[in-house]
Design a protein around this motif. Structure first.
Motif, short mmCIF file in Angstrom:
data_model
loop_
_atom_site.label_atom_id
_atom_site.label_comp_id
_atom_site.label_asym_id
_atom_site.label_seq_id
_atom_site.Cartn_x
_atom_site.Cartn_y
_atom_site.Cartn_z
N ALA A 101 0.42 -1.16 0.21
CA ALA A 101 0.06 0.21 -0.12
C ALA A 101 0.77 1.10 -0.39
O ALA A 101 0.32 1.63 -0.60
N ALA A 181 -2.76 -2.59 6.01
CA ALA A 181 -3.34 -1.48 4.86
C ALA A 181 -3.29 -2.59 3.17
O ALA A 181 -4.44 -2.73 2.88
N PHE A 184 -5.64 -5.81 4.03
CA PHE A 184 -7.14 -5.11 3.87
C PHE A 184 -7.34 -4.86 2.17
O PHE A 184 -9.60 -4.68 2.43
N CYS A 185 -6.85 -3.95 1.37
CA CYS A 185 -7.40 -3.08 0.82
C CYS A 185 -7.30 -2.99 -0.42
O CYS A 185 -7.91 -2.20 -1.51
N LEU A 186 -6.37 -4.50 -0.61
CA LEU A 186 -5.41 -3.62 -2.12
C LEU A 186 -6.31 -5.56 -2.89
O LEU A 186 -4.96 -6.07 -3.54
N ARG A 187 -7.14 -6.03 -2.45
CA ARG A 187 -6.42 -7.15 -2.78
C ARG A 187 -7.75 -7.76 -3.85
O ARG A 187 -8.07 -6.97 -4.39
N CYS A 188 -7.34 -8.38 -4.96
CA CYS A 188 -7.57 -8.59 -6.23
C CYS A 188 -9.09 -8.50 -6.33
O CYS A 188 -9.59 -9.18 -5.21
#
Ligand code: HEM
Ligand SMILES: [Cu+2]
Lengths: 547, 199
Positions: A101, A181, A184-188
């Motif tokens: 992130a 971060a 939790f926020c960048l999964r495909c």
């Protein structure tokens, strides 16, 4: 390595400027290995000193410095960078994204870790305040007060220790925030929480433990600095301060730290065992829940390191019981790993070999742990060699074996070539034999009354044979490690080409090239189950149809 | 394949939404900072009444009423500022933001005066007794966070003066405001432990 086989100045420049999570991951792994050799050499020196009674190989103060630097280095400069390096390299690829992130924060985390290492070792030069006549810290890795008071620890060695841990703490907190971060926020697309590889899950749990447990360590170090330099009285018993408070604060960090180191080992094992058993992991949701439980409980058991300081029996009972409780989720995990292998088509490749050794060794470590958590038992064996045996079964038998599994498993992905199998087997067997030869007798020496951190011992205590065996084991271990290091270098140039997916695995890192391109994936993947590559390879029988 | 393909969150019909990176990171940072404060708070509480020599808290501490009011109300004004920015009313945003900064500085001024009084006139320092050690380290840790918060506030203010902060930067500003709220909440706890329980 993307940096490839380049001329040195260009390579150095590239590494210094990089914010790529893969290069940073490899830099963590590389520096971790260098520190591992340093700490290993110190371990050998300690064992040589203890091989026979009344030995004078080291002088007492060098001995104190060696076990302090060995312990500190192994925990903060070997364990932490190796696990953070693996997480850094693998987590973004496993969740199908291009980087962490905050890539620059990531680089900051690495460089401040390296700085903290240099700071610690700089004490060899600057420790006594006069350059050239240095002395390393000699207060043990937990630096109990009042050993660290100005009166007992002259010069600056303890200050280097303190500042190094402070810097290292900041770096690992930064990296942990970054990992949280990222996860939790960048999964495909489609990578829901219940499809995340267990490796990713466990690293998320570890990152949470880091942000809860490292700040207490930083707080201790700040207080110690204030005591030493501004005359504060936190740990000064002459002025109403408390030496026990240091122990509480240190172990509030120290115990979770052990789980910060061992949960990543679980993470590695949880990837290796299914792939080499050709079965999906048994009880995925329970594995996740057990990990969260372990992390949670580990925050409330710190005083099992302090049964002998004379706490009330209510506290003793509480901390004893809470420690026992941890055995439940841990047992569940071991059961599930075995359940995964049960009935599977086992491929006895090196990652699986190291994982199976891990299972046995960690089981022993867990059993001796429960023994030590029994208050009266601990009253007998606290600060004896039994404890040394116990925690080396955790840290070497658990963490280090799983790190080796990780190297054999993911080296092909990182380098594009396989590690040599024959050398790998030599490494495995030598290290396995050496490890047990070194640390198993230490249980018995401890029961026979040998205290830890003694510089030498007389010949009439019945500790000679154990100590000799223990020191001989170190030769085996060192040979094994040497073969491993040669293998890493040799295979870098001569190893068999790996291809994208040499193990026929299931998680996303194997969906890209080996080594992965700068941006990991040309087109970001989309997943439909916990085993995206299985779905690709078996379009007629995809996972998502079943769950 | 006869059935309608992989369902759940990944089917094209449902969109793929994840939490904001900034928010998650800020929550994690605040969690870490809270763990740090916990240790200093516990140290303070542990040493209440254990000093071997004077002064005791009763003898010198005075209720920081005005400072607390200033700091707590700044949590309100920063919310007004945020609302204004969200609505695109920049002038209002500037006003409220400035008021927040001034309130923060008032708090800082109070602590400066308190410490000056203690150190200069009462000769009460970090090294005086365990009360001194824990008092200055805990309050000092909090004040350093107020200063960090003020630096952030001033940065945002300076950037907004040159027109670099607009309604679309709402989330960045919101993060600064979260941090400021955190500093405030910590003050409430510190206040209770140091000035209420500790006296
Ligand atoms: C691989 C071979 C290793 C050997 C032969 C070895 C050997 C030793 C020895 C002889 C001691 C001193 C015991 C004493 O007298 O108190 C020691 C202490 C210690 N070791 Fe190791 N060790 C090894 C690996 C590791 C690893 C991988 C870790 C952690 C990741 C580790 C962590 C520690 C710690 C924390 C201490 C305690 C230091 C202290 O008392 O302050 N060791 N080790
Ligand atoms: Cu523990």
């Amino acid at each position: 390595m993307g940096a490839g086989r380049k001329a040195l100045p260009g390579l150095v420049q590239e590494l210094v400027y990089t914010v790529d999570h893969k290069k940073l991951g490899m830099m963590y792994l590389g520096s971790g290995l260098v520190f591992f050799m340093l700490a290993g050499i110190m371990a050998v020196a300690i064992r040589v000193q203890l091989a026979v009674p009344n030995n004078h190989f080291l002088n007492p103060s060098a001995f104190n410095q060696f076990f302090t630097m060995h312990g500190t280095t192994m925990v903060f400069l070997v364990g932490m960078p190796l696990i953070l390096g693996l997480a850094n390299y693998l987590v973004p690829i496993m969740i199908g994204t291009r980087d962490m992130a905050f890539p620059r924060l990531n680089a900051f985390g690495f460089w401040i870790f390296l700085f903290s290492g240099f700071l610690l070792y700089f004490s060899y030069l600057g420790g006594s305040g006069v350059y050239g006549i240095g002395s390393a810290p000699d207060v043990g890795w937990f630096a109990y007060s009042p050993l660290t008071a100005k009166a007992f620890s002259k010069g600056h060695s303890t200050d280097y220790w303190t500042l190094s841990l402070l810097a290292g703490g900041i770096g690992s907190i930064a990296t942990a925030i970054n990992l949280i971060a990222t996860i939790f926020c960048l999964r495909c697309r489609g990578m829901t929480l219940n499809r995340m590889p267990l490796f990713v899950w466990l690293n998320a749990v570890v990152a949470f433990l880091i942000i809860l447990a490292m700040p207490p360590l930083s707080a201790c170090q700040i207080m110690l600095c204030l005591d030493r330099y501004l005359g504060a009285k936190f740990f000064d018993t002459q002025a109403g301060g408390s030496a026990i408070l240091w122990q509480h604060f240190f172990w509030i960090f120290g115990h979770p730290e052990v789980y910060i180191l061992i949960l990543p080992a679980f993470a590695i094992i949880s990837e290796v065992i299914p792939v080499f058993s050709r079965k999906p992991i048994f009880g995925y949701p329970i594995m996740v829940m057990a990990s969260v439980m372990i992390a949670f409980i580990s925050l409330g058991v710190w005083a099992h390191h302090m049964f002998t300081v004379g706490m009330s029996s209510v506290s003793n009972t509480f901390f004893s019981a809470s420690t026992f409780v941890i055995a439940v989720p841990t047992g569940i995990k071991i059961f599930n790993w075995i359940g995964t292998m049960y009935g599977g088509k086992l491929r006895m490749e090196l990652p699986l070999l190291f994982s199976i050794a891990f299972l046995f060794q960690f089981l022993i470590a867990g059993l001796t742990g429960v023994m030590l958590a029994t208050t009266p038992f601990d009253w007998q064996l606290n600060d004896s060699y039994f404890v040394v045996a116990h925690f080396h079964y955790v840290l070497v038998g658990g963490l280090l074996f799983s790190i080796f599994a990780a190297f054999y498993y993911w080296y092909p992905k990182m380098i594009g070539r396989m590690l040599d199998g024959a050398m790998g087997r030599w490494h495995f067997w030598l290290f396995l034999v050496g490890f047990h030869l070194t640390f198993f007798p230490q249980h018995i020496m401890g029961i026979l009354g040998m205290p830890r951190r003694i510089y030498s011992y007389p010949a009439d205590r019945g500790w000679e044979i154990g100590n000799l065996l223990s020191s001989i084991g170190v030769i085996f271990q060192a040979t094994g490690i040497l073969i491993f290091l040669i293998n890493l270098l040799y295979s870098y140039y001569r190893g068999r080409r790996a291809g994208d997916d040499p193990w026929d695995a299931w998680t996303l890192e194997w969906a890209t090239t080996s080594p992965p391109a700068e941006y990991n994936f040309e087109k970001l993947p989309e997943v439909h189950s916990a085993r995206p590559l299985w779905d690709l390879k078996h379009p007629d029988e995809p996972d998502w149809k079943h769950n | 394949m006869s059935d309608d393909g992989p369902g759940g969150a990944s089917s094209p019909a449902t969109e793929w939404k994840l939490p904001s990176v900034r928010k998650v990171a800020m929550i994690s940072l605040i969690t870490a900072e809270s763990a740090l404060f916990c240790i200093f708070l516990v140290a303070y509480a542990f040493y209440i009444g254990k000093s071997l020599n004077p002064p005791s808290p009763k003898e010198i501490l005075e209720w920081p009423i005005l400072a607390s009011i200033a700091l707590l109300s700044s949590s309100g004004t920063i919310v007004f500022a945020e609302k204004a920015l969200y609505g695109g009313r920049l002038a209002r945003f500037h006003c409220w933001w400035l008021v927040t900064i001034l309130l923060g500085m008032t708090f800082l001024g109070y602590t400066a005066r308190e410490w000056y009084e203690f150190i200069h006139h009462r000769h009460f320092t970090l090294a005086t007794n365990v009360f001194g050690s824990t008092f200055y380290s805990l309050i000092g840790l909090h004040v350093s966070h107020v200063i960090a918060g003020l630096v952030l506030l001033l940065l945002v203010f300076a950037m907004s003066l040159v027109g670099k902060v607009r309604a679309e930067h709402h989330e960045h500003v919101e993060m600064v405001s979260w941090y400021w709220h955190f500093v405030d909440i910590v003050w409430v706890v510190v206040f209770v432990v140091v000035y209420v329980i500790g006296r």
